[in-house]
Write an enzyme that holds these catalytic residues in place. Structure first.
Site, PDB file in Angstrom:
ATOM      1  N   SER A 130       0.881  -1.245   0.061  1.00 40.32           N
ATOM      2  CA  SER A 130      -0.105  -0.028  -0.154  1.00 40.32           C
ATOM      3  C   SER A 130       1.017   1.164   0.103  1.00 40.32           C
ATOM      4  O   SER A 130       1.928   1.487  -0.706  1.00 40.32           O
ATOM      5  CB  SER A 130      -0.893  -0.019   1.331  1.00 40.32           C
ATOM      6  OG  SER A 130      -1.880   0.980   1.152  1.00 40.32           O
ATOM      7  N   ASP A 196      -7.340  -4.744  -7.542  1.00 38.97           N
ATOM      8  CA  ASP A 196      -7.029  -3.853  -6.307  1.00 38.97           C
ATOM      9  C   ASP A 196      -7.020  -2.443  -6.830  1.00 38.97           C
ATOM     10  O   ASP A 196      -6.419  -1.916  -7.656  1.00 38.97           O
ATOM     11  CB  ASP A 196      -5.516  -4.110  -6.086  1.00 38.97           C
ATOM     12  CG  ASP A 196      -5.041  -3.629  -4.817  1.00 38.97           C
ATOM     13  OD1 ASP A 196      -5.768  -2.806  -4.426  1.00 38.97           O
ATOM     14  OD2 ASP A 196      -3.875  -3.700  -4.284  1.00 38.97           O
ATOM     15  N   HIS A 328      -6.848  -6.370  -2.253  1.00 34.52           N
ATOM     16  CA  HIS A 328      -5.511  -5.628  -1.490  1.00 34.52           C
ATOM     17  C   HIS A 328      -4.976  -6.285  -0.839  1.00 34.52           C
ATOM     18  O   HIS A 328      -3.643  -5.984  -0.418  1.00 34.52           O
ATOM     19  CB  HIS A 328      -5.985  -4.172  -1.162  1.00 34.52           C
ATOM     20  CG  HIS A 328      -4.904  -3.448  -0.610  1.00 34.52           C
ATOM     21  ND1 HIS A 328      -3.874  -3.098  -1.549  1.00 34.52           N
ATOM     22  CD2 HIS A 328      -4.627  -2.843   0.326  1.00 34.52           C
ATOM     23  CE1 HIS A 328      -3.067  -2.165  -1.016  1.00 34.52           C
ATOM     24  NE2 HIS A 328      -3.383  -1.896   0.120  1.00 34.52           N
TER      25      HIS A 328
END
Length: 616
Positions: A130, A196, A328
Site C-alpha cells: 500500500s 486492487d 489488496h
C-alpha cells in the site's frame, strides 16, 4: 518458478519476492507503530537486507493541498528527478514525500543500517505494501542519489531493489521520465492485483471520492475490525468514482498515443482535471489465476491499470467493488507457484482474443490478456504505446545518422585557420569579411537547424527517455556548444545587439540548444547549475566592454572584471578557451588594454604562460 524474469536481462529470485511480500505485509499490519522494520535474508546463495515500510491511513496521508495531492519534488533529496533540458521539476505526492522526509530521511537508525548493509556489500531491498510501497520507492531513489550516483559510489556494490505490493501511483510523467533517463527504472518492481483499487486511487481527485474515502481507508487499515467478507457500503460508489476518473485519464492518454490532434482533446483538459500521476518501473499484473503479466512501458501500464479492472456490465459493480478491496490483501497467496508472461514488442500484440495463431508464444500472451479481460480497444491502446516507444527509438536512430552532418569538421578547420591568420576565431567571424566567414555562417545555421530539431523533440518527449543521459550525446553537445556558441554571440553583437541592456544572456536571447546541452553536462558531472557556462565567455566580455565604456567607467564593475579575468585564465589553462583571445587586436585585448594601468599590472592575465603586457 525459481526466478521471475522481469526484463530482457533481469531476473529476481521468487523466494526473495515472497519474503519481501511477507515482510511488507508484516510492516503493514504494524501500521505506523514503527517507521520501518528490517530483516536479513539468505536465499539463492545471496544475502539481502530488506527494509519494509508501513502504510498510513488518514486522508491527509494521501491527499494534501492540491486536488490530486501533488507537489514539486524536493530536489535537495532527489536532484535527478527533473527534466534536464527544460529544467522542470518532477511532481510527487506531497503527503508521501512528507512521510519519507519526517520518518525516514531524518531517521539516524535507518541511515546507519543502510550504511552498514552497503559497507558489507549486501544487496538492499526496499519494500512496502500500500502506501508503504510509495515510501519504499522514495527510499530507493534516496539511496540511488546518495550512494549509487555519487562520485564515492563503489562500482562493485550491488544495485538496490524496490518491490512494492498494491502501491498507489507516486509521481508524474517527469518522475517516470527521470528514472528511465538515469537507467534506474529497472530497479523498481510493482505487483498489482487485477482489481486492487489502491494502485488506481491517485487517478481520482479527492473531491470525487471525499465522501467515501475515509471509510474505505478505515477498512484498509490493518488496525480496523473489518470482517474478512464484509466490505463497507461505500465500496461501490468509491470504485465507480475512481474508475470514472481512471477512464478519463486513460482515454486522454490513448488519444495522445494515437496522435489525435483534435483541439477538443485539449479543450477538455481545461474543464476536467486529470491526474498528473504516471507509472514507472516494471509492473507485474496478477490475473487472479496464478498468471503474471509483466510490462515496463509506462504508457501501456497506465492503460492496463484502467482496462484490466473495467466492468463488463453494471451488474458486476457490487462484486467487483468488493474484490477491488479484498484483493489488496491477497498478494502473499497470489504470488505462489505463478506462471509469468513478459510483454515486450507491444506493437505486435494480438488485437483479438479469438486469434487462431499457431505460435505458442502468441497463444500464451493472448491467454494472459484474456485473463485480464482486455478488449480489442484495450489491446489497441497497448499496441499504440508500443508504437510510440518504437517511434521514439526511430527518431533517435535518425538523429544518430545525422552525426556525420554535425561533426563540425569545417568549423574546426575554420577555427584553426583563424588562429593562424588572425585576428582569432571569434573576431574573424564578428568582422565577417571573407568567403570563409560566410561559409562558416552557413555551417552554423545548418547546425542550428539540426540541434533545434533535437531540442523540440526533447521538449515533446519524442525521444527515448535515456537520451539526455547518454554519454556520447553529452560529449557531442558540449563539443558543439563550445565550438559554435561563440559564433552565435559574435553574430549577435555584430548586428549591434546588446546595446541598452539587451544582453545576449540577460534578455533570454540565448538559444535553447545551448542551454539544454549545458545542463546535460552539469547534470552528468553533478555540478551546480550555471557552472559550465564557458561557451558564454565572449558574451560576458561584450557586456563588460559596453558597461565599462559608458559614463560609469571601470570602477563600478571592477569585481566583475576581476572575475572575468580569472575565468579567462582558468579556461585558457584548461584548454577550453583558445589563446587567440589574447591576440593583440582581439575584442578582449582591445577592451582590456583600455583598463586602468594599476589594474592591468596586477591582473592575473599576466600569469598566463606566454603572455606579457608588452607583447599583447
Amino acid at each position: 518458478m525459481a526466478s521471475l524474469k522481469v526484463g530482457e536481462n533481469k531476473e529476481i529470485n521468487t523466494d526473495l519476492i515472497q519474503k519481501a511480500c511477507s515482510l511488507a505485509v508484516k510492516a503493514h499490519n504494524k501500521s505506523s507503530q514503527k517507521s520501518y522494520i528490517l530483516d536479513l535474508v539468505k536465499t539463492g546463495g545471496s544475502s539481502y537486507v530488506i527494509f519494509a515500510f508501513p502504510g498510513y491511513w488518514s486522508e491527509n496521508d494521501w491527499y494534501d493541498g492540491e486536488p490530486f495531492g501533488e507537489t514539486k519534488i524536493n530536489l535537495d533529496l532527489f536532484p535527478s528527478l527533473r527534466s534536464i533540458g527544460t529544467d522542470e521539476h518532477a511532481k510527487v505526492n506531497k503527503a508521501f514525500q512528507q512521510i519519507f522526509v519526517d520518518k525516514i530521511s531524518r531517521n539516524q537508525d535507518f541511515i546507519n543500517e543502510v550504511k552498514r548493509a552497503k559497507n558489507e556489500k549486501k544487496q538492499i531491498v526496499f519494500t512496502g505494501h500500500s502506501t508503504g510501497g510509495s515510501v519504499a520507492t522514495l527510499a530507493t531513489i534516496w539511496f540511488l542519489e546518495k550512494y549509487w550516483r555519487s562520485e564515492s559510489s563503489d562500482a562493485s556494490a550491488a544495485s538496490p531493489l524496490c518491490l512494492t505490493f498494491g502501491c498507489p501511483l507516486t509521481g508524474n510523467h517527469i518522475f517516470s521520465h527521470a528514472l528511465r533517463r538515469e537507467k534506474w527504472a529497472s530497479f523498481f518492481i510493482h505487483f498489482v492485483m487485477r482489481y486492487d483499487i489502491v494502485p488506481r486511487i491517485m487517478l481520482a481527485p479527492i473531491s470525487s471520492i471525499k465522501q467515501e474515502f475515509q471509510p474505505i481507508l478505515h477498512f484498509l487499515n490493518p488496525k480496523s475490525t473489518r470482517a474478512s467478507t464484509n466490505t463497507p457500503p461505500e465500496a461501490s460508489n468509491f470504485y465507480t468514482n475512481v474508475m470514472k476518473n481512471a477512464s478519463s485519464v486513460a482515454s486522454h492518454a490513448a488519444c495522445s498515443l494515437m496522435g489525435n490532434t483534435n483541439l477538443l482533446l485539449e479543450t477538455m483538459t481545461n474543464f476536467t482535471a486529470l491526474s498528473p500521476y504516471k507509472p514507472f518501473g516494471t509492473f507485474v499484473f496478477c490475473t487472479g489465476n496464478r498468471k503474471l503479466v509483466i510490462l515496463s512501458n509506462p504508457d501501456a501500464v497506465l492503460q492496463l491499470l484502467f482496462f484490466s479492472s473495467q466492468l463488463d456490465n453494471e451488474a458486476e459493480c457490487p462484486d467487483v467493488a468488493q474484490r477491488s478491496l479484498q484483493q489488496h490483501f491477497s498478494y502473499g497467496n497470489e504470488l505462489k507457484d505463478c506462471y509469468a508472461v513478459l510483454l515486450e514488442s507491444l506493437e505486435k500484440l494480438p488485437l483479438s482474443g479469438d486469434s487462431t495463431t499457431t505460435s505458442s508464444d502468441i497463444a500464451t500472451i493472448n491467454a494472459a490478456l484474456k485473463d485480464l479481460g482486455l478488449s480489442t480497444r484495450a489491446r489497441l491502446c497497448l499496441s499504440a504505446a508500443g508504437e510510440l516507444e518504437k517511434r521514439k527509438i526511430g527518431n533517435k536512430n535518425s538523429i544518430d545518422l545525422k552525426k556525420a552532418d554535425i561533426a563540425m569538421k569545417y568549423l574546426q578547420e575554420y577555427q584553426l585557420s583563424c588562429r593562424h591568420k588572425g585576428p582569432g576565431y571569434y573576431d574573424a567571424f564578428k568582422i565577417h569579411k571573407t568567403e570563409e566567414d560566410f561559409k562558416a555562417n552557413v555551417q552554423r545555421l545548418e547546425l542550428a537547424g539540426i540541434w533545434d530539431e533535437i531540442i523540440e523533440m526533447l521538449k515533446r518527449y519524442d525521444l527515448p527517455d535515456a537520451f539526455e543521459g547518454e554519454k556520447e550525446w553529452i560529449e557531442f553537445g558540449t563539443k558543439y556548444r563550445r565550438l559554435v556558441e561563440p559564433l552565435d554571440i559574435a553574430n549577435y553583437y555584430r548586428h549591434s545587439k546588446g546595446v541598452d541592456t539587451k544582453a545576449y544572456m540577460v534578455m533570454g536571447s540565448r538559444p535553447k540548444r545551448y542551454r539544454f546541452t549545458q545542463r546535460w553536462l552539469e547534470h552528468a558531472q553533478r555540478l551546480p547549475a550555471g557552472s559550465c557556462g564557458e561557451s558564454c565567455f565572449w558574451a560576458d566580455v561584450e557586456e563588460l566592454r559596453i558597461k565599462t565604456g559608458g559614463k560609469e567607467g571601470f570602477a563600478p564593475f571592477q569585481d566583475k572584471v576581476l572575475q572575468l579575468e580569472e575565468q579567462a585564465k582558468k579556461l585558457i589553462n584548461n584548454g577550453v578557451l583558445d589563446k587567440d583571445v589574447l591576440m593583440e587586436n582581439s575584442t578582449f585585448m582591445v577592451w582590456w588594454k583600455k583598463q586602468p594601468e594599476p589594474h592591468k599590472l596586477a591582473s592575473c592575465i599576466n600569469s598566463i604562460e606566454g603572455f606579457t603586457i608588452t607583447s599583447a
